[in-house]
Design a protein around this motif. Structure first.
Motif, short mmCIF file in Angstrom:
data_model
loop_
_atom_site.label_atom_id
_atom_site.label_comp_id
_atom_site.label_asym_id
_atom_site.label_seq_id
_atom_site.Cartn_x
_atom_site.Cartn_y
_atom_site.Cartn_z
N PRO A 21 1.25 7.23 -12.23
CA PRO A 21 1.49 5.84 -11.80
C PRO A 21 2.58 5.72 -10.74
O PRO A 21 2.44 4.94 -9.78
N CYS A 22 3.66 6.53 -10.86
CA CYS A 22 4.73 6.50 -9.85
C CYS A 22 4.19 6.96 -8.50
O CYS A 22 4.50 6.37 -7.46
N LEU A 23 3.38 8.01 -8.54
CA LEU A 23 2.78 8.52 -7.30
C LEU A 23 1.97 7.43 -6.62
O LEU A 23 2.02 7.29 -5.39
N ALA A 24 1.26 6.64 -7.42
CA ALA A 24 0.44 5.57 -6.87
C ALA A 24 1.32 4.57 -6.12
O ALA A 24 0.97 4.11 -5.03
N PHE A 25 2.48 4.26 -6.73
CA PHE A 25 3.38 3.31 -6.07
C PHE A 25 3.96 3.89 -4.78
O PHE A 25 4.09 3.19 -3.77
N VAL A 26 4.30 5.18 -4.82
CA VAL A 26 4.81 5.85 -3.61
C VAL A 26 3.76 5.77 -2.50
O VAL A 26 4.04 5.43 -1.35
N LEU A 27 2.52 6.05 -2.89
CA LEU A 27 1.41 6.00 -1.94
C LEU A 27 1.28 4.60 -1.33
O LEU A 27 1.11 4.44 -0.11
N LEU A 28 1.42 3.59 -2.20
CA LEU A 28 1.33 2.21 -1.76
C LEU A 28 2.40 1.92 -0.70
O LEU A 28 2.13 1.30 0.34
N LEU A 29 3.63 2.42 -1.00
CA LEU A 29 4.74 2.20 -0.07
C LEU A 29 4.45 2.85 1.28
O LEU A 29 4.70 2.26 2.34
N LEU A 34 3.09 2.35 6.98
CA LEU A 34 2.23 2.69 8.13
C LEU A 34 1.58 1.44 8.70
O LEU A 34 1.57 1.25 9.94
N LEU A 35 1.07 0.58 7.81
CA LEU A 35 0.42 -0.65 8.27
C LEU A 35 1.41 -1.52 9.03
O LEU A 35 1.10 -2.07 10.09
N ALA A 36 2.65 -1.63 8.48
CA ALA A 36 3.65 -2.47 9.12
C ALA A 36 4.01 -1.94 10.52
O ALA A 36 4.19 -2.70 11.47
N ARG A 37 4.09 -0.59 10.60
CA ARG A 37 4.47 0.01 11.89
C ARG A 37 3.38 -0.16 12.94
O ARG A 37 3.65 -0.43 14.10
N PHE A 38 2.11 0.08 12.53
CA PHE A 38 1.06 0.19 13.53
C PHE A 38 0.11 -1.00 13.56
O PHE A 38 -0.93 -0.95 14.20
N SER A 39 0.44 -2.07 12.83
CA SER A 39 -0.48 -3.21 12.79
C SER A 39 -0.48 -3.99 14.10
O SER A 39 -1.44 -4.67 14.41
N GLY A 40 0.63 -3.90 14.82
CA GLY A 40 0.73 -4.66 16.06
C GLY A 40 1.40 -6.00 15.87
O GLY A 40 1.80 -6.65 16.83
N PRO A 47 6.87 -7.46 7.71
CA PRO A 47 7.99 -6.55 7.49
C PRO A 47 7.58 -5.30 6.72
O PRO A 47 6.66 -5.36 5.90
N GLY A 48 8.25 -4.20 7.01
CA GLY A 48 7.98 -2.95 6.28
C GLY A 48 8.77 -2.90 4.98
O GLY A 48 9.62 -3.75 4.72
N PRO A 49 8.49 -1.88 4.17
CA PRO A 49 9.12 -1.80 2.85
C PRO A 49 10.65 -1.73 2.91
O PRO A 49 11.31 -2.39 2.10
N LEU A 50 11.19 -1.00 3.88
CA LEU A 50 12.65 -0.82 3.93
C LEU A 50 13.34 -2.17 4.12
O LEU A 50 14.25 -2.55 3.37
N GLN A 51 12.83 -2.92 5.08
CA GLN A 51 13.37 -4.25 5.39
C GLN A 51 13.28 -5.17 4.18
O GLN A 51 14.24 -5.88 3.84
N VAL A 52 12.13 -5.10 3.50
CA VAL A 52 11.92 -5.97 2.34
C VAL A 52 12.88 -5.61 1.21
O VAL A 52 13.45 -6.48 0.56
N PHE A 53 13.09 -4.31 1.00
CA PHE A 53 13.98 -3.92 -0.10
C PHE A 53 15.43 -4.27 0.21
O PHE A 53 16.20 -4.61 -0.68
N MET A 54 15.79 -4.21 1.50
CA MET A 54 17.15 -4.62 1.89
C MET A 54 17.37 -6.09 1.53
O MET A 54 18.37 -6.45 0.91
N MET A 228 9.32 -13.76 6.21
CA MET A 228 8.24 -13.09 5.47
C MET A 228 8.78 -12.04 4.52
O MET A 228 8.13 -11.68 3.53
N ASP A 229 9.97 -11.52 4.81
CA ASP A 229 10.54 -10.55 3.87
C ASP A 229 10.86 -11.23 2.53
O ASP A 229 10.62 -10.66 1.47
N TYR A 230 11.35 -12.47 2.59
CA TYR A 230 11.60 -13.20 1.34
C TYR A 230 10.29 -13.53 0.62
O TYR A 230 10.20 -13.47 -0.60
N VAL A 231 9.26 -13.88 1.43
CA VAL A 231 7.95 -14.13 0.84
C VAL A 231 7.50 -12.92 0.03
O VAL A 231 7.06 -13.02 -1.11
#
Lengths: 264, 265
Positions: A21-29, A34-40, A47-54, A228-231
């Motif tokens: 299950p942890c691996l699944a979450f890592v994969l999700l992250l 990747l989607l956040a970086r290359f979505s355009g 926002p990407g995961p790092l920004q959201v967690f901050m 959107m990070d708060y969302v």
């Protein structure tokens, strides 16, 4: 030989219940990043995961998140308890008395498919602004599923048990407390599990109207501020609490008094 | 006391597949009704062990259910000691074919079901454990029914029935679904129990040998709608063995013939 098999199966169990299950979450992250970086889309829109967690840390530290979470949990608890207190006895009544079922079932089946969200205008007019309309919507969302599934569970109880009760001169009250309630526990736990999830789904929508607090309000308010990070913070907390609610309900299924049917 | 009189009992069910015509009398049973019992007249003495035999689906169980008060007869009456049976009660206990124990109660709680109203907890506990010992389930008091074997479940149910000291025990195929050896042992226990406490016991069975070994009286029912085809008291001494007793063996062949099966194939 046996000991080895046993320790292996323990390792496998840890793998199955924790590691995978942890691996699944890592994969999700990773996928999220990747989607956040290359979505355009810009960082502000996606926002990407790092920004959201901050910003999650930020909201946790200044207490906003806790305040909203508590507000949402309060409303879900109130609405859900109300639905349980009224819905289970009604379900028992309908499951036991064919006449009551004939009388009320058409009405219930008519009201049931109306989405709780359709009640928003009326509930705001009736209950004004504040917790009340939100609690009412949550109540509606879990009341009908609870009544319907309790009715089915109770009417499906093995008739032999009622004959045993009659044979040993049970009173009506004893039939309810000693036959109906224990017999309906397994089915009811499943029904509670499903309906608490529905209630939790509806709280977000209910909080987008009429109130100034709660995770639903946090999401709506952050959208208006284009944060959107708060969302996403709101969404993450909703998901985590949903996970927690389901775990609590599953734990409820393991309590001693419900244990008889497990291997039965 | 447990003196039972069954008078002109008829039972008919409405056939759900057809629409019932207005004015149909279910007791008469034409057209849209299935008649199950046809004028059954029987009388059982107090303390008798009665075995009821009949082809499967003939209505033996229906007769038992009427005697237990679970369903009303469309015609006729069943009375116990002169009092008509109208509803179930703890003076005539029905022992179910299987799964009659309440699965959410332990053996102890199940056996204590009929003793709920006993005032003294000490006396109540003694009575429960006495009956659990009687069916040799000591050590299983706190087990749930699903943790017991099929035979143990039947014994627990028997203990529960006996604990209320009923006048009549009604048993619906008490040995069905048990393996051969458990069946034999259980049969022996029921006979011993009956010799010991002497309650009127009515057993529906499809096993002719069970009836011959156990019964003080054997009743053979016909095909549906069931009528009484044979009603005979057995005064053979126990232990009974039809292989050694020619008279018992003769009766056995007679019943086989009556049920329309060839004994020797």
């Amino acid at each position: 030989m046996n000991a080895i098999t046993a320790s292996e199966s323990t390792a496998q169990r840890i793998l199955r219940h924790a590691v995978i299950p942890c691996l699944a979450f890592v994969l999700l992250l990773v996928v999220w990043d990747l989607l956040a970086r290359f979505s355009g889309w810009s960082r502000q829109v996606f926002p990407g995961p790092l920004q959201v967690f901050m910003s999650l840390g930020e909201l946790m530290l200044n207490g906003t998140l806790l305040q909203h979470t508590v507000a949402s949990l309060f409303r879900v608890t109130a609405g859900f308890y109300l639905a349980v207190i009224l819905g289970l006895p009604l379900g028992i009544l309908l499951g036991r008395l064919r006449m009551a079922r004939a009388l009320l079932n058409p009405i219930i089946q008519f009201l049931r498919p109306i989405s709780p969200l359709a009640w928003i205008p009326l509930s705001m007019l009736w209950f004004g602004i504040g917790d009340k309309p939100a609690v009412f919507l949550i109540f509606l969302s879990s009341f009908f599923p609870l009544v319907v599934s309790t009715t089915i569970t109770v009417s499906a109880i093995n008739p032999v048990f009622f004959q045993v009760a009659a044979n040993f001169n049970f009173t009506r009250w004893e039939v309810i407390t000693k036959i109906v309630i224990p017999a309906m526990i397994p089915g009811t736990i499943t029904a509670l599990r499903i309906s608490v999830t529905i209630a939790w789904l509806v709280v977000v929508a209910a909080e987008m109207i009429a109130v100034q607090s709660g995770l639903g309000y946090l999401i709506l308010d952050s959208r208006n501020a284009l944060r959107m990070d708060y969302v996403m913070n709101g969404m993450i907390v909703i998901g985590l609490i949903g996970l927690l609610l389901d775990a609590i309900m599953r734990r409820l299924g393991r309590i001693e008094s419900a244990g008889w049917y497990r291997n039965g | 006391m447990g003196h039972i009189v069954i008078q002109n009992v008829c039972q008919a069910y409405r056939n759900r597949r057809h629409h019932t015509r207005e004015g149909d009398d279910p007791a008469i049973g034409y057209g849209d009704c299935i008649q199950v019992l046809d004028n059954v007249d029987l009388e059982f003495a107090d303390g008798e062990m009665v075995c009821i035999l009949g082809p499967s689906g003939c209505g033996k169980s229906t007769l038992l259910r009427i005697m237990a008060g679970f369903e009303p007869a469309t015609g006729g009456t069943v009375s116990i000691d002169g009092k008509q049976v109208k509803r179930p009660g703890s003076d005539h206990i029905f022992v179910f074919q299987h799964n009659g124990l309440l699965p959410w109660m332990t053996v102890w709680e199940n056996v204590g079901l009929g003793l709920r109203h006993m005032q003294a907890p000490q006396a109540r506990a003694e009575k429960i454990s006495e009956h659990i010992e009687m069916v040799e389930l000591e050590g299983f008091e706190h087990h749930y029914p699903h943790q017991l074997s099929g035979g143990m479940q039947r014994r627990a149910e028997l203990a529960r029935a006996l604990a209320v000291n009923p006048d009549i025990l009604i048993m619906d195929e008490p040995f069905s679904g048990l393996d051969f050896l458990t069946h034999m042992k259980m049969r022996e226990e029921v006979v011993n129990m009956h010799e010991f406490i002497g309650k009127t016991t009515i057993v529906v069975t499809h096993d002719i040998d069970d009836a011959l070994i156990m019964g003080d009286r054997i009743v053979v029912m016909s095909e549906r709608p069931a009528r009484v085809k044979m009603n005979r008291t057995l005064d053979f001494s126990r232990p009974r063995d039809f292989q050694k007793d020619p008279a018992l063996n003769k009766l056995r062949s007679e019943i086989f013939l009556m049920l329309g099966v060839a004994y020797a194939v």
